[in-house]
Write a protein that holds these residues in place. Structure first.
Motif, short mmCIF file in Angstrom:
data_model
loop_
_atom_site.label_atom_id
_atom_site.label_comp_id
_atom_site.label_asym_id
_atom_site.label_seq_id
_atom_site.Cartn_x
_atom_site.Cartn_y
_atom_site.Cartn_z
N SER A 1 -7.09 3.13 8.36
CA SER A 1 -6.79 3.38 9.78
C SER A 1 -5.35 3.81 9.97
N LYS A 2 -4.43 3.22 9.19
CA LYS A 2 -3.03 3.62 9.33
C LYS A 2 -2.84 5.10 8.99
N LEU A 3 -3.49 5.54 7.90
CA LEU A 3 -3.34 6.93 7.48
C LEU A 3 -3.84 7.88 8.56
N GLU A 4 -4.92 7.48 9.22
CA GLU A 4 -5.48 8.34 10.26
C GLU A 4 -4.53 8.41 11.45
N HIS A 5 -4.01 7.22 11.86
CA HIS A 5 -3.16 7.21 13.06
C HIS A 5 -1.76 7.75 12.78
N ARG A 6 -1.21 7.41 11.60
CA ARG A 6 0.19 7.76 11.32
C ARG A 6 0.33 9.21 10.82
N PHE A 7 -0.65 9.65 10.00
CA PHE A 7 -0.52 10.97 9.36
C PHE A 7 -1.64 11.94 9.75
N GLY A 8 -2.62 11.48 10.50
CA GLY A 8 -3.76 12.34 10.84
C GLY A 8 -4.60 12.66 9.61
N ILE A 9 -4.57 11.77 8.60
CA ILE A 9 -5.33 12.00 7.37
C ILE A 9 -6.64 11.20 7.41
N ARG A 10 -7.74 11.89 7.25
CA ARG A 10 -9.04 11.20 7.14
C ARG A 10 -9.37 11.05 5.67
N VAL A 11 -9.57 9.82 5.24
CA VAL A 11 -9.87 9.56 3.83
C VAL A 11 -11.32 9.93 3.58
N PRO A 12 -11.58 10.85 2.62
CA PRO A 12 -12.92 11.45 2.54
C PRO A 12 -14.02 10.59 1.93
N ASP B 1 -9.86 -10.14 0.65
CA ASP B 1 -10.49 -9.19 -0.25
C ASP B 1 -9.69 -7.88 -0.19
N ILE B 2 -9.50 -7.24 -1.33
CA ILE B 2 -8.69 -6.02 -1.35
C ILE B 2 -9.33 -4.93 -0.46
N GLY B 3 -10.67 -5.00 -0.32
CA GLY B 3 -11.39 -4.02 0.51
C GLY B 3 -10.93 -4.06 1.97
N GLN B 4 -10.62 -5.28 2.48
CA GLN B 4 -10.13 -5.40 3.86
C GLN B 4 -8.81 -4.64 4.01
N HIS B 5 -7.96 -4.78 3.01
CA HIS B 5 -6.64 -4.13 3.07
C HIS B 5 -6.77 -2.61 2.93
N TRP B 6 -7.76 -2.19 2.17
CA TRP B 6 -8.03 -0.74 2.07
C TRP B 6 -8.38 -0.21 3.47
N GLN B 7 -9.20 -0.97 4.21
CA GLN B 7 -9.59 -0.51 5.56
C GLN B 7 -8.37 -0.42 6.47
N HIS B 8 -7.44 -1.38 6.36
CA HIS B 8 -6.20 -1.30 7.16
C HIS B 8 -5.45 -0.02 6.83
N LEU B 9 -5.40 0.31 5.54
CA LEU B 9 -4.67 1.51 5.12
C LEU B 9 -5.35 2.77 5.65
N VAL C 1 -3.46 7.81 -2.21
CA VAL C 1 -3.24 6.65 -1.35
C VAL C 1 -3.92 5.44 -1.98
N GLY C 2 -3.34 4.27 -1.74
CA GLY C 2 -3.96 3.09 -2.37
C GLY C 2 -3.33 1.80 -1.91
N VAL C 3 -3.90 0.73 -2.41
CA VAL C 3 -3.41 -0.60 -2.08
C VAL C 3 -3.51 -1.47 -3.33
N GLY C 4 -2.46 -2.26 -3.57
CA GLY C 4 -2.45 -3.12 -4.76
C GLY C 4 -1.93 -4.50 -4.40
N ALA C 5 -2.44 -5.52 -5.07
CA ALA C 5 -2.02 -6.89 -4.75
C ALA C 5 -2.21 -7.78 -5.95
N MET C 6 -1.60 -8.98 -5.88
CA MET C 6 -1.78 -9.97 -6.93
C MET C 6 -3.14 -10.62 -6.73
N SER D 1 0.86 -1.18 0.00
CA SER D 1 0.00 0.00 0.00
C SER D 1 0.90 1.23 0.00
N TRP D 2 0.33 2.37 -0.36
CA TRP D 2 1.18 3.55 -0.54
C TRP D 2 0.51 4.85 -0.09
#
Ligand SMILES: Cc1cc2nc3c(=O)[nH]c(=O)nc-3n(C[C@H](O)[C@H](O)[C@H](O)COP(=O)(O)OP(=O)(O)OC[C@H]3O[C@@H](n4cnc5c(N)ncnc54)[C@H](O)[C@@H]3O)c2cc1C
Length: 329
Positions: free
Chosen positions: A226-237, A216-224, A201-206, A189-190
């Motif tokens: 939460s990380k963005l919110e905790h690590r960078f204070g960014i709320r994904v709109p 499911d890629i959607g689960q990994h999006w949710q992980h990203l 921001v995004g997530v990619g996988a095989m 993810s990036w």
């Protein structure tokens, strides 16, 4: 009926790179794209110094968002490795439209559906005729579908699935971050900041390996998220959008008759970082060179590895694909 010496199907980086080289050589070139530019293209918009060189891009004169990061932050199995490495980001919405206009080719909005051979040339949807055809319309390219399916079969093991979002954001961290293999993700993810207050921001996988794992890629999006919110204070709109493309396999035959396949249509994205902009541009330029000079269309100098093909490159490739379809460089 409209005729041109060369018709390029798709006006993304592969198509505009081909069109630019063709018009520079004085060859009448028509680009058909289903969208009106500027158009949305799902992509993190991270470009390498090699892309800047290949495009002969004067970064000071480029009129849109262009950001240079001096460090890449790798996050791998709990390790954080900041690496000095110059890379850049652009916004595809701006970049692609600018490149296409710079190409000097005539652009027509048209969704290509049907391609028929017409002597040594091609007839498109009964309305456009050309001697040479360049397929540059991404994963669902109709030139691939009509002429290359047998010559260049796509390996399911090399198909990616992605979710991403680009939005205005007063970001604080000016570097790019990549998180590999978190929560069992066969991919990464990036976080890619952009100039003028945007972030991608995004997530990619095989796709096949994700499915094998019952994930499911959607689960990994949710992980990203939460990380963005905790690590960078960014709320994904809002919700993300998805796209799928293929990584580089054995190169096969990217030319059939007078038709050439380039970029994502040929499945050329790199095996380690899944970057496709550079390979799209190089392949478009090579296809144009072949049409202009009559030389062979080869993809030998289109890189299959962003990290140079060394140990790290090969390990990431293996971790993504578990050794599926060896890459030819
Ligand atoms: C989420 C995501 C993130 C990515 N991040 C990066 C990154 O940071 N760096 C990187 O190097 N690569 C990245 N990539 C890969 C990169 O976006 C692609 O490899 C690159 O865009 C390929 O360029 P192209 O010109 O081949 O195709 P495209 O850019 O997809 O252009 C194809 C064009 O064809 C048109 N088209 C499609 N069908 C038709 C039709 N039937 N008729 C007419 N026109 C048609 C489309 O409208 C489009 O304009 C990413 C991809 C995704 C999905």
């Amino acid at each position: 009926m409209r005729s041109a010496e060369v018709i390029v199907v798709g006006g993304g980086p592969a198509g505009s790179a081909a069109a630019q080289r063709l018009t520079q050589a004085g060859i009448e070139t028509l680009v058909l794209d289903k969208e009106v530019f500027p158009r949305l293209k799902l992509c993190a918009g991270w470009i390498t110094p090699e892309v800047v060189r290949d495009l002969e891009l004067d970064t000071n004169a480029y009129p849109y968002s262009f950001l240079t990061f001096r460090r890449l932050h790798w996050h791998l199995k709990g390790l954080h490795l900041p690496v000095a490495n110059v890379q850049h980001s652009i916004r595809r919405f701006e970049f692609d439209a600018w490149l296409l206009e710079r190409s000097g080719a005539t652009v027509v909005q048209h969704t290509v559906k049907d391609i028929a051979r017409d002597g040594a040339g091609y007839l498109i949807d009964g309305s456009f005729r050309c001697r040479y055809l360049v397929g540059a319309a991404g994963t669902s390219c109709p030139v691939y579908r009509s002429l290359f399916r047998d010559a260049l079969p796509r390996a399911r093991a090399l198909q990616t699935v992605t979710l991403e979002l680009e939005f205005p954001c007063a970001w604080q961290d000016p570097d790019c971050h990549l998180w590999f293999f978190e929560h069992g993700l066969p991919g990464y993810s990036w976080y890619v900041p952009k100039a003028r207050g945007w972030v991608n921001v995004g997530v990619g996988a095989m796709a096949a390996r994700l499915k094998q794992r019952g994930q499911d890629i959607g689960q990994h999006w949710q992980h990203l998220v939460s990380k963005l919110e905790h690590r960078f204070g960014i709320r994904v709109p809002t919700s993300p959008t998805g796209y799928s493309y293929y990584l580089r396999g054995p190169l096969g035959t990217p030319r059939v008759g007078n038709a050439f396949l380039t970029g994502d249509a040929a499945g050329l994205a790199t095996r380690d970082l899944c970057e496709g902009i550079g390979p799209a541009i190089r392949s478009g330029q090579q296809a144009a060179a072949s049409i202009v000079s009559g030389s062979a269309y080869t993809l030998g100098d289109v890189t299959g590895a962003s990290l140079g093909g060394g140990l790290l490159s090969r390990w990431i490739d293996w971790a993504f694909t578990r050794g599926a379809s060896p890459v030819t460089r």
